[in-house]
Design a protein around this motif. Structure first.
Motif, PDB file in Angstrom:
ATOM      1  N   VAL A   1      -1.854  -1.208  -4.181  1.00 54.51           N
ATOM      2  CA  VAL A   1      -2.837  -0.236  -3.706  1.00 54.51           C
ATOM      3  C   VAL A   1      -2.178   1.129  -3.645  1.00 54.51           C
ATOM      4  CG1 VAL A   1      -4.342   0.453  -1.776  1.00 54.51           C
ATOM      5  CG2 VAL A   1      -4.047  -1.988  -2.335  1.00 54.51           C
ATOM      6  N   ALA A  12      -5.242  -0.765  -7.498  1.00 58.94           N
ATOM      7  CA  ALA A  12      -6.438  -0.355  -6.748  1.00 58.94           C
ATOM      8  C   ALA A  12      -6.166   1.030  -6.173  1.00 58.94           C
ATOM      9  CB  ALA A  12      -6.732  -1.351  -5.637  1.00 58.94           C
ATOM     10  N   ILE A  58       0.858  -1.191   0.000  1.00 53.15           N
ATOM     11  CA  ILE A  58       0.000   0.000   0.000  1.00 53.15           C
ATOM     12  C   ILE A  58       0.893   1.239   0.000  1.00 53.15           C
ATOM     13  CG2 ILE A  58      -1.773   1.295   1.253  1.00 53.15           C
ATOM     14  CD1 ILE A  58      -2.622  -1.405   2.498  1.00 53.15           C
TER      15      ILE A  58
END
Length: 515
Positions: free
Chosen positions: A168, A199, A87
Motif C-alpha cells: 500500500v 494499492a 503501508i
C-alpha cells in the motif's frame, strides 16, 4: 480497475470515528482500498481527508471503528506499526535530508552493512535498483539531494517509500509544488506502481489530476462519508456538487443578483498584474481591477485563490511578472510595502494570519494603521476613539466588545474586527479572503452590505469565498481558478449563475490529457 466484489480489500476501514476537542473529524466512515488501483480521496479542507490518511498511517488513533489490513484487524500506535503492515507514505512535504545524497536518502535506515560498517557500494546499488524500478534510471545515486529540483526530490521520497516493496502506498498531496511537466513524470511513475499491483491512496486538491489517475473516488464532507464511486461514472460537476454539499439541480436554479452600484471601466486600473505567479504555488496570471469594482475569485479550496491573494497583497513575493498600483509599477516585498500602496488584506485564517487574540478588539482595529504611520507617531486617544467608533457604527460592532481580548469574541465579531482593521488604512485595493466564513447569517449580511458600500465609494475589492452564491451575488467580474491556475473570467450579469461557474471549473483543462 474496477474491484471484483469477491476480492478482499488490502485496506478496509469500518465505522471509523475520530474526535478532537470540540470537533469530530471523522464520523462513522467506511473505506476500501484494493490492490492494483489508484483510489482518490476527495473533499474540501476540513472534510476529513488528512484524518483518514492519519488513521491508515498510524498517526491518528480512532475512538471507534476498526482498521483491517489483508483482512485482519490491526491497531496502529504509530507510523512504524503501519509500515510494518506494508503501508508506506509520501507526504506533501518530502521528509528528506538535504545534506545527504540520493542513495543515502533512499536507503536511510536500510543501509547494507558489512564487517566494517556500511557497505556504500552495495547500498548505492540497492538505491539505483529502487530508482530503476520506478523508471528513474537517470538519477545518479551519488548526487547531493540539494542539487535536485522539487520534482526530483518528490521522486526520491517515492523511491524511499517503495524500496521495501510495500503493498500500500499513500500519497498525500504529492503534486502540490510541481509544475505540469513534473506532474506528468510523477503520474507515469504512479501508473507503473499500479501495474505492479500496489494499492495507491491518492489525496489531492487537483481535480484534473484525480480524474486522470484514479480508478475510484471516495468523497468526504465535514467528516462524513458522502460515497464511493468509480471515477468513470462520476463527472466533474457531480463531484463538485458532492464536495460542496449541494445538489447540481439546486446549483442550476440559482440566479445572479446584481448590485445597485456601477463602476467605470475607463481610466487607470487600481491594481494590474501581468504574468504574476510563483513556482509551485500559482501559475502565471493577468488581472486588472478598477476602482469601484468587485472582482470575485471562484474555485474550490486548493484552486489557487488564497495563493493569488497572498501574491497581490505582499504576503508572499511573486517570482515572476509585474504589478502596477494606480499606474505605478511596484514590487510588493512585504505586507507593509503593500499597505504603503494602500493595498489591504483580510486573510482567510483568523487565528494565524488575522486577529491577535491577546490584544483587545480596539487594539486589533488600530494595528495596521499604526504600523503604517510608524510606531514613532502613535495615534492620539481622540483619533483612536473616533476611528473605532466609525467602525462600531458601520459594522454593527458591540461597544462592550471593544476592550475584551479578541480571542474571547465570536467568529463573526473577529471577522468584523479584521475588516475594520483593513478599512482603517483607507485602502484603494481591499483583498478579502473568506470574509464571511464561519459566521452567522446576521454578521454575514453586515459584511456583505459593507463590501457593496465600499465598492460604491470607489474601493477596488477582491472577494474570495467558498460559497459560490456569494461570489455570483456580489461580484462585477468573476475570475475562475482551478489547480492553482486562472482558467477564465466571467463578466457578471443576469445570465450568470452558480452553475455557470461550476461548469467552467468542471470543464477539463486542455493539458489534462497529458497527465
Amino acid at each position: 480497475m474496477t474491484p471484483d466484489r469477491g476480492l478482499e480489500p488490502v485496506v478496509r476501514l469500518e465505522g471509523i470515528t475520530v474526535e478532537y476537542p470540540g470537533t469530530r473529524a471523522l464520523d462513522d466512515v467506511d473505506f476500501r482500498l484494493f490492490a492494483g488501483e489508484v483510489h482518490a480521496v476527495m473533499g474540501e479542507n476540513a472534510a476529513g481527508k488528512s484524518t483518514l490518511v492519519g488513521v491508515i498511517t498510524g498517526t491518528h488513533a480512532p475512538q471507534a471503528g476498526t482498521v483491517f489490513v489483508d483482512g485482519a484487524p490491526r491497531r496502529f500506535s504509530g507510523v512504524a506499526d503501519s509500515r510494518a503492515a506494508g503501508i508506506a507514505t509520501v507526504f506533501q512535504e518530502a521528509q528528506l535530508s538535504p545534506n545527504l545524497s540520493v542513495a543515502e536518502n533512499v536507503m536511510l535506515g536500510r543501509e547494507r552493512r558489512g564487517r566494517l560498517g556500511i557497505d556504500w557500494r552495495r547500498t548505492r546499488a540497492d538505491a539505483a535498483e529502487a530508482l530503476a524500478r520506478l523508471g528513474l534510471d537517470d538519477l545518479d545515486p551519488k548526487t547531493p539531494l540539494s542539487q535536485l529540483t522539487p520534482a526530483q526530490k518528490q521522486l526520491v521520497a517515492l523511491a524511499r517509500a517503495v524500496v521495501d516493496e510495500p503493498g500500500v502506498l499513500v500519497l498525500d498531496e504529492p503534486t502540490s509544488s510541481l509544475d505540469v511537466a513534473e506532474v506528468a513524470t510523477l503520474m507515469r511513475v504512479i501508473r507503473g506502481l499500479r501495474q505492479r499491483g500496489v494499492a495507491i491512496l491518492f489525496v489531492s486538491h487537483f481535480l484534473e489530476q484525480a480524474f486522470a489517475i484514479s480508478d475510484r473516488m471516495t468523497v468526504l464532507r465535514g467528516g462524513h462519508l458522502v460515497g464511493e464511486y468509480a471515477t468513470r461514472d462520476l463527472d466533474r460537476a457531480d463531484l463538485i456538487s458532492k464536495m460542496l454539499g449541494k445538489d447540481i439541480d439546486s446549483l442550476r436554479a440559482l440566479g445572479s443578483e446584481r448590485k445597485a452600484h456601477h463602476y467605470s471601466s475607463a481610466g487607470q486600473p487600481a491594481l494590474q498584474a501581468s504574468d504574476v505567479g510563483r513556482r509551485g504555488e500559482l501559475e502565471l496570471m493577468d488581472l486588472e481591477i478598477q476602482r469601484g469594482e468587485i472582482v470575485g475569485f471562484a474555485g474550490l479550496r486548493g484552486s489557487g485563490r488564497s495563493e493569488a491573494a497572498s501574491l497581490l497583497s505582499g504576503v508572499v513575493r511573486a517570482d515572476s511578472g509585474t504589478l502596477w498600483v494606480d499606474g505605478e509599477q511596484v514590487q510588493l516585498r512585504s505586507p507593509s510595502v503593500a499597505l504603503r500602496h494602500r493595498i489591504a488584506l483580510s486573510a482567510e485564517n483568523r487565528g494565524t494570519q488575522g486577529v491577535i487574540g491577546e490584544l483587545t478588539a480596539r487594539q486589533n482595529i488600530l494595528l495596521s494603521l499604526q504600523a503604517l504611520r510608524g510606531w514613532s507617531r502613535p495615534l492620539s486617544r481622540a483619533e483612536s476613539s473616533a476611528l473605532v467608533e466609525t467602525y462600531v457604527e458601520a459594522l454593527h460592532l458591540d461597544p462592550a466588545d471593544l476592550d475584551r481580548p479578541v480571542a474571547l469574541l465570536s467568529g463573526g465579531t473577529q471577522q468584523k474586527v479584521m475588516l475594520a482593521r483593513a478599512l482603517a488604512v483607507r485602502p484603494h485595493v481591499l483583498i478579502l479572503d473568506e470574509p464571511t466564513s464561519g459566521i452567522d447569517i446576521g454578521a454575514k449580511l453586515d459584511v456583505q452590505r459593507r463590501i457593496s458600500q465600499l465598492a460604491g465609494d470607489g474601493v477596488a475589492v477582491v472577494f474570495i469565498s467558498s460559497e459560490l452564491e456569494e461570489v455570483v451575488r456580489l461580484s462585477d467580474r468573476i475570475v475562475v481558478l482551478k489547480d492553482r491556475e486562472k482558467i477564465g473570467e466571467l463578466s457578471n450579469g443576469p445570465g450568470v449563475t452558480v452553475d455557470t461557474v461550476v461548469e467552467m471549473i468542471a470543464a477539463e483543462l486542455s493539458h489534462s490529457a497529458d497527465l
